[in-house]
Design an enzyme around this catalytic site. Structure first.
Site, PDB file in Angstrom:
ATOM      1  N   GLU A  58     -35.824   9.952   0.003  1.00  0.00           N
ATOM      2  CA  GLU A  58     -36.391  10.816   0.921  1.00  0.00           C
ATOM      3  C   GLU A  58     -37.084   9.825   1.803  1.00  0.00           C
ATOM      4  O   GLU A  58     -37.942   9.042   1.492  1.00  0.00           O
ATOM      5  CB  GLU A  58     -37.201  11.971   0.605  1.00  0.00           C
ATOM      6  CG  GLU A  58     -37.698  12.815   1.655  1.00  0.00           C
ATOM      7  CD  GLU A  58     -38.594  13.814   1.363  1.00  0.00           C
ATOM      8  OE1 GLU A  58     -38.264  14.545   0.264  1.00  0.00           O
ATOM      9  OE2 GLU A  58     -39.238  14.240   2.367  1.00  0.00           O
ATOM     10  N   GLU A  96     -42.498   5.974   2.343  1.00  0.00           N
ATOM     11  CA  GLU A  96     -43.895   6.630   3.264  1.00  0.00           C
ATOM     12  C   GLU A  96     -44.687   5.591   3.386  1.00  0.00           C
ATOM     13  O   GLU A  96     -45.437   5.135   2.621  1.00  0.00           O
ATOM     14  CB  GLU A  96     -44.274   7.885   2.701  1.00  0.00           C
ATOM     15  CG  GLU A  96     -45.465   8.204   3.592  1.00  0.00           C
ATOM     16  CD  GLU A  96     -45.277   8.845   4.932  1.00  0.00           C
ATOM     17  OE1 GLU A  96     -44.219   9.893   5.267  1.00  0.00           O
ATOM     18  OE2 GLU A  96     -45.435   8.002   5.804  1.00  0.00           O
ATOM     19  N   ASP A 148     -40.517  11.975  12.977  1.00  0.00           N
ATOM     20  CA  ASP A 148     -41.192  11.772  14.331  1.00  0.00           C
ATOM     21  C   ASP A 148     -40.366  11.905  15.545  1.00  0.00           C
ATOM     22  O   ASP A 148     -39.285  11.247  15.391  1.00  0.00           O
ATOM     23  CB  ASP A 148     -42.019  10.500  14.305  1.00  0.00           C
ATOM     24  CG  ASP A 148     -43.048  10.258  13.154  1.00  0.00           C
ATOM     25  OD1 ASP A 148     -44.085  11.029  13.078  1.00  0.00           O
ATOM     26  OD2 ASP A 148     -42.614   9.517  12.069  1.00  0.00           O
ATOM     27  N   LYS A 158     -40.669  11.151  24.394  1.00  0.00           N
ATOM     28  CA  LYS A 158     -40.360  10.465  25.821  1.00  0.00           C
ATOM     29  C   LYS A 158     -39.050   9.783  25.525  1.00  0.00           C
ATOM     30  O   LYS A 158     -39.125   9.027  24.798  1.00  0.00           O
ATOM     31  CB  LYS A 158     -41.764   9.522  25.881  1.00  0.00           C
ATOM     32  CG  LYS A 158     -43.098  10.388  26.372  1.00  0.00           C
ATOM     33  CD  LYS A 158     -43.890   9.519  26.403  1.00  0.00           C
ATOM     34  CE  LYS A 158     -45.313  10.302  26.789  1.00  0.00           C
ATOM     35  NZ  LYS A 158     -46.629   9.684  26.521  1.00  0.00           N
ATOM     36  N   ASP A 161     -37.641  20.453  13.850  1.00  0.00           N
ATOM     37  CA  ASP A 161     -38.155  21.549  14.684  1.00  0.00           C
ATOM     38  C   ASP A 161     -37.998  21.091  16.196  1.00  0.00           C
ATOM     39  O   ASP A 161     -38.469  22.275  17.028  1.00  0.00           O
ATOM     40  CB  ASP A 161     -39.553  22.031  14.330  1.00  0.00           C
ATOM     41  CG  ASP A 161     -40.403  20.672  14.474  1.00  0.00           C
ATOM     42  OD1 ASP A 161     -40.123  19.881  14.853  1.00  0.00           O
ATOM     43  OD2 ASP A 161     -41.666  21.102  14.437  1.00  0.00           O
ATOM     44  N   ARG A 213     -44.642  20.415   5.054  1.00  0.00           N
ATOM     45  CA  ARG A 213     -45.826  20.840   5.675  1.00  0.00           C
ATOM     46  C   ARG A 213     -45.636  20.783   7.324  1.00  0.00           C
ATOM     47  O   ARG A 213     -46.046  21.645   7.744  1.00  0.00           O
ATOM     48  CB  ARG A 213     -46.966  19.430   5.573  1.00  0.00           C
ATOM     49  CG  ARG A 213     -48.264  19.870   6.013  1.00  0.00           C
ATOM     50  CD  ARG A 213     -49.268  18.962   5.759  1.00  0.00           C
ATOM     51  NE  ARG A 213     -49.552  18.986   4.249  1.00  0.00           N
ATOM     52  CZ  ARG A 213     -50.482  18.228   3.668  1.00  0.00           C
ATOM     53  NH1 ARG A 213     -51.157  17.389   4.484  1.00  0.00           N
ATOM     54  NH2 ARG A 213     -50.932  18.488   2.469  1.00  0.00           N
ATOM     55  N   TYR A 214     -44.681  19.831   7.666  1.00  0.00           N
ATOM     56  CA  TYR A 214     -44.472  20.008   9.178  1.00  0.00           C
ATOM     57  C   TYR A 214     -43.797  20.980   9.545  1.00  0.00           C
ATOM     58  O   TYR A 214     -43.817  21.567  10.497  1.00  0.00           O
ATOM     59  CB  TYR A 214     -43.805  18.544   9.692  1.00  0.00           C
ATOM     60  CG  TYR A 214     -44.880  17.583   9.906  1.00  0.00           C
ATOM     61  CD1 TYR A 214     -45.689  16.682   9.114  1.00  0.00           C
ATOM     62  CD2 TYR A 214     -45.123  17.132  11.258  1.00  0.00           C
ATOM     63  CE1 TYR A 214     -46.562  15.986   9.298  1.00  0.00           C
ATOM     64  CE2 TYR A 214     -46.102  16.319  11.607  1.00  0.00           C
ATOM     65  CZ  TYR A 214     -46.882  15.727  10.590  1.00  0.00           C
ATOM     66  OH  TYR A 214     -47.723  14.641  11.059  1.00  0.00           O
TER      67      TYR A 214
HETATM   68  C1  LIG Z   1     -43.735  13.998  11.212  1.00  0.00           C
HETATM   69  S1  LIG Z   1     -43.888  13.370   9.504  1.00  0.00           S
HETATM   70  C2  LIG Z   1     -43.239  14.356   8.452  1.00  0.00           C
HETATM   71  C3  LIG Z   1     -43.414  14.519   7.162  1.00  0.00           C
HETATM   72  C4  LIG Z   1     -42.881  15.329   6.211  1.00  0.00           C
HETATM   73  N1  LIG Z   1     -41.157  14.871   5.936  1.00  0.00           N
HETATM   74  C5  LIG Z   1     -43.083  16.666   6.387  1.00  0.00           C
HETATM   75  O1  LIG Z   1     -41.855  17.405   7.197  1.00  0.00           O
HETATM   76  O2  LIG Z   1     -43.981  17.123   6.460  1.00  0.00           O
HETATM   77  C6  LIG Z   1     -42.924  11.925   9.666  1.00  0.00           C
HETATM   78  C7  LIG Z   1     -43.200  11.188   8.407  1.00  0.00           C
HETATM   79  O3  LIG Z   1     -42.065   9.960   8.368  1.00  0.00           O
HETATM   80  C8  LIG Z   1     -42.665   8.765   8.006  1.00  0.00           C
HETATM   81  N2  LIG Z   1     -41.936   7.620   8.554  1.00  0.00           N
HETATM   82  C9  LIG Z   1     -41.777   7.294  10.018  1.00  0.00           C
HETATM   83  N3  LIG Z   1     -40.832   6.175  10.047  1.00  0.00           N
HETATM   84  C10 LIG Z   1     -40.771   5.683   8.707  1.00  0.00           C
HETATM   85  C11 LIG Z   1     -39.983   4.655   8.243  1.00  0.00           C
HETATM   86  N4  LIG Z   1     -39.648   3.742   8.908  1.00  0.00           N
HETATM   87  N5  LIG Z   1     -40.110   4.501   6.921  1.00  0.00           N
HETATM   88  C12 LIG Z   1     -40.679   5.287   6.196  1.00  0.00           C
HETATM   89  N6  LIG Z   1     -41.280   6.536   6.693  1.00  0.00           N
HETATM   90  C13 LIG Z   1     -41.429   6.591   7.996  1.00  0.00           C
HETATM   91  C14 LIG Z   1     -44.181   8.711   9.057  1.00  0.00           C
HETATM   92  O4  LIG Z   1     -45.246   7.824   8.422  1.00  0.00           O
HETATM   93  C15 LIG Z   1     -44.470  10.268   8.639  1.00  0.00           C
HETATM   94  O5  LIG Z   1     -45.393  10.506   7.671  1.00  0.00           O
END
Ligand SMILES: C[S@@+](CC[C@H](N)C(=O)[O-])C[C@H]1O[C@@H](n2cnc3c(N)ncnc32)[C@H](O)[C@@H]1O
Length: 235
Positions: A61, A86, A135, A139, A171, A210-211
């Site tokens: 994941e 993460e 994420d 933009k 989402d 959570r998101y």
């Molecule tokens: C918007 S959060 C969603 C977290 C979780 N999947 C949820 O649905 O609650 C996106 C996560 O992806 C991680 N992330 C983004 N780019 C990443 C990368 N290149 N390698 C590992 N994690 C990454 C970020 O640190 C962030 O915690």
């Protein structure tokens, strides 16, 4: 932090730290994380060797956030070895607390940018890859930071063996469409949806993140895109 990927250095744009960790979580970071941390310089070719008991397959994941999904899957599939990636320290600490509480032994953690890990992982080592509520970088000038850019799809295709699954959820409708457009023109993947409910409804046994819960509370409707790795080598 910079990552070397496909010959160019790509900056890391996510956040690394949040609120100060509790003493208990600081201790988990110091004591438990070194035991579970994946060392990219170690031989990752033998998945079973990463875990105390033999595993039948390796699932990963990317961006596990607070680890709800990762922990639930690891508890449900004790015969699968999981790699969670993460770089967000508070998320890693939360995951460690859950692993500790549930005494899970089938999770290994890469607490950094997955773009550094992917090139040193063996080809076709994964049976499943999850990217959930990543994420969206809405933009247009930031779209190159999205996890589903072509360079990362090359990495996913390299790691997933034919028949393996890539599960993506978001989402953000525009991000879903953007990702789907790239996946549909990539012959290394097949989208498995046959009817609208296949992407509108969460798959059987889904664990909300959570998101995802935050999005639903705001009235947003997540999109669930499931793909199978084909046996084609080039996009
Ligand atoms: C918007 S959060 C969603 C977290 C979780 N999947 C949820 O649905 O609650 C996106 C996560 O992806 C991680 N992330 C983004 N780019 C990443 C990368 N290149 N390698 C590992 N994690 C990454 C970020 O640190 C962030 O915690």
């Amino acid at each position: 932090m910079n990552t070397q990927a496909h010959g160019t250095y790509q900056r890391w744009y996510g956040r690394r730290t949040g609120r100060r960790l509790t003493i208990t979580r600081q201790r988990l970071m110091m004591e438990l994380l070194p035991q579970l941390r994946l060392d990219p310089s170690a031989n990752l070719g033998d998945a079973a060797a990463l875990f105390p008991s033999p595993v039948d397959d390796l699932w990963m994941e990317i961006g596990f956030g607070a680890g709800e999904h990762l922990v639930a899957k690891a508890a449900r599939y004790p015969n699968i070895g999981f790699i969670g990636c993460e770089p967000y320290v508070n998320g890693v600490a939360t995951l460690l607390a859950k692993i500790n509480d549930q005494a899970l032994t089938n999770i290994r953690i890469y607490d950094d940018d997955v773009r550094q890990l992917m090139p040193v992982m063996p080809i076709a080592c994964l049976g499943r890859l999850y990217v959930l509520f990543s994420d969206p970088w809405p933009k247009v000038r930031h779209h190159g930071r999205r996890i589903t850019v072509e360079a990362n799809l090359d990495g996913f295709a390299r790691l997933l063996r034919p028949g393996a699954e890539f599960r993506f959820a978001t989402d953000q409708t525009e991000f879903a469409a953007w990702t789907l457009e790239r996946m549909l023109r990539d012959r290394r993947f097949t989208w498995v949806a046959r009817r609208a409910d296949d992407w509108r409804l969460a798959p059987e046994g889904w664990v909300e993140t959570r998101y995802e819960q935050k999005a639903q509370a705001r009235g947003l409707k997540p999109v669930y895109l499931n793909f199978i790795r084909t046996d084609v080598d080039s996009p």
